[in-house]
Design a protein around this motif. Structure first.
Motif, PDB file in Angstrom:
ATOM      1  N   VAL A 174     -72.237 -39.828  -3.561  1.00  0.00           N
ATOM      2  CA  VAL A 174     -73.367 -39.949  -4.482  1.00  0.00           C
ATOM      3  C   VAL A 174     -73.491 -41.397  -4.943  1.00  0.00           C
ATOM      4  CG1 VAL A 174     -73.240 -37.587  -5.361  1.00  0.00           C
ATOM      5  CG2 VAL A 174     -71.915 -39.371  -6.472  1.00  0.00           C
ATOM      6  N   GLU A 175     -74.694 -41.730  -5.380  1.00  0.00           N
ATOM      7  CA  GLU A 175     -74.910 -43.015  -6.050  1.00  0.00           C
ATOM      8  C   GLU A 175     -74.824 -42.721  -7.542  1.00  0.00           C
ATOM      9  OE1 GLU A 175     -78.556 -45.972  -7.054  1.00  0.00           O
ATOM     10  OE2 GLU A 175     -78.398 -45.267  -4.979  1.00  0.00           O
ATOM     11  N   THR A 176     -73.975 -43.470  -8.238  1.00  0.00           N
ATOM     12  CA  THR A 176     -73.756 -43.237  -9.662  1.00  0.00           C
ATOM     13  C   THR A 176     -74.343 -44.383 -10.468  1.00  0.00           C
ATOM     14  OG1 THR A 176     -71.708 -42.042  -9.183  1.00  0.00           O
ATOM     15  CG2 THR A 176     -72.008 -42.835 -11.440  1.00  0.00           C
ATOM     16  N   ARG A 204     -75.843 -40.595 -14.183  1.00  0.00           N
ATOM     17  CA  ARG A 204     -76.669 -39.890 -13.210  1.00  0.00           C
ATOM     18  C   ARG A 204     -76.047 -40.077 -11.835  1.00  0.00           C
ATOM     19  NH1 ARG A 204     -83.000 -39.488 -12.930  1.00  0.00           N
ATOM     20  NH2 ARG A 204     -82.378 -38.633 -14.910  1.00  0.00           N
ATOM     21  N   GLN A 205     -75.857 -38.971 -11.136  1.00  0.00           N
ATOM     22  CA  GLN A 205     -75.317 -39.019  -9.782  1.00  0.00           C
ATOM     23  C   GLN A 205     -76.345 -38.409  -8.843  1.00  0.00           C
ATOM     24  OE1 GLN A 205     -71.314 -37.397 -10.859  1.00  0.00           O
ATOM     25  NE2 GLN A 205     -70.691 -39.308  -9.867  1.00  0.00           N
ATOM     26  N   THR A 206     -76.765 -39.228  -7.890  1.00  0.00           N
ATOM     27  CA  THR A 206     -77.832 -38.854  -6.977  1.00  0.00           C
ATOM     28  C   THR A 206     -77.288 -38.782  -5.559  1.00  0.00           C
ATOM     29  OG1 THR A 206     -79.399 -40.017  -8.402  1.00  0.00           O
ATOM     30  CG2 THR A 206     -80.144 -39.457  -6.183  1.00  0.00           C
ATOM     31  N   LYS A 252     -77.688 -38.553  -1.436  1.00  0.00           N
ATOM     32  CA  LYS A 252     -78.537 -39.241  -0.464  1.00  0.00           C
ATOM     33  C   LYS A 252     -79.860 -38.501  -0.310  1.00  0.00           C
ATOM     34  CE  LYS A 252     -78.303 -41.256   4.100  1.00  0.00           C
ATOM     35  NZ  LYS A 252     -77.508 -41.441   5.310  1.00  0.00           N
ATOM     36  N   GLY A 307     -82.176 -38.492  -2.615  1.00  0.00           N
ATOM     37  CA  GLY A 307     -82.726 -38.470  -3.958  1.00  0.00           C
ATOM     38  C   GLY A 307     -83.266 -37.138  -4.460  1.00  0.00           C
ATOM     39  N   ARG A 308     -83.115 -36.078  -3.679  1.00  0.00           N
ATOM     40  CA  ARG A 308     -83.688 -34.797  -4.088  1.00  0.00           C
ATOM     41  C   ARG A 308     -82.734 -33.959  -4.938  1.00  0.00           C
ATOM     42  NH1 ARG A 308     -86.396 -32.142   1.109  1.00  0.00           N
ATOM     43  NH2 ARG A 308     -87.277 -30.806  -0.518  1.00  0.00           N
ATOM     44  N   VAL A 313     -79.851 -34.176  -7.855  1.00  0.00           N
ATOM     45  CA  VAL A 313     -79.392 -35.101  -8.898  1.00  0.00           C
ATOM     46  C   VAL A 313     -78.590 -34.329  -9.948  1.00  0.00           C
ATOM     47  CG1 VAL A 313     -80.147 -36.722 -10.697  1.00  0.00           C
ATOM     48  CG2 VAL A 313     -81.449 -36.534  -8.564  1.00  0.00           C
ATOM     49  N   THR A 316     -76.942 -34.992 -13.791  1.00  0.00           N
ATOM     50  CA  THR A 316     -76.934 -35.884 -14.945  1.00  0.00           C
ATOM     51  C   THR A 316     -75.987 -35.334 -16.006  1.00  0.00           C
ATOM     52  OG1 THR A 316     -79.238 -36.459 -14.503  1.00  0.00           O
ATOM     53  CG2 THR A 316     -78.389 -37.020 -16.676  1.00  0.00           C
TER      54      THR A 316
END
Length: 85
Positions: free
Chosen positions: A18-20, A30-32, A34, A36-37, A39, A41
């Motif tokens: 995830v991107e944090t 927020r952790q998204t 790959k 972006g659909r 997420v 929080t």
């Protein structure tokens, strides 16, 4: 702890892909995943977390512990893997 999805148990050593991001104004993490659909929080103030898929809430947890966090991310990665790309 409230939830609308049943949690799976993350395997030992699980590291989510995830991107944090940290928002110090709102005190949220927020952790998204790959694409972006999917997420997740978490409030740094209340330790409450919410999972959203395509902007729609699919789970909400209160008073989360560190172990819960990993299980939630693992469950999201498995349940919604068809959206993560």
């Amino acid at each position: 702890m409230l939830s609308t999805i049943n949690l799976l148990t993350a395997p030992t050593g699980y590291i989510p892909e995830v991107e944090t991001t940290h928002n110090e104004l709102t005190k949220e993490i927020r952790q998204t995943f790959k694409g972006g659909r999917v997420v997740f929080t978490v409030s740094k103030i209340t330790c409450a977390g919410e999972a959203k898929v395509d902007g729609r809430s699919v789970g909400h947890w209160e008073d989360m512990a560190v172990g819960d966090w990993g299980n939630i991310l693992y469950t999201l990665s498995k349940k919604f893997n068809y959206l993560i790309h």
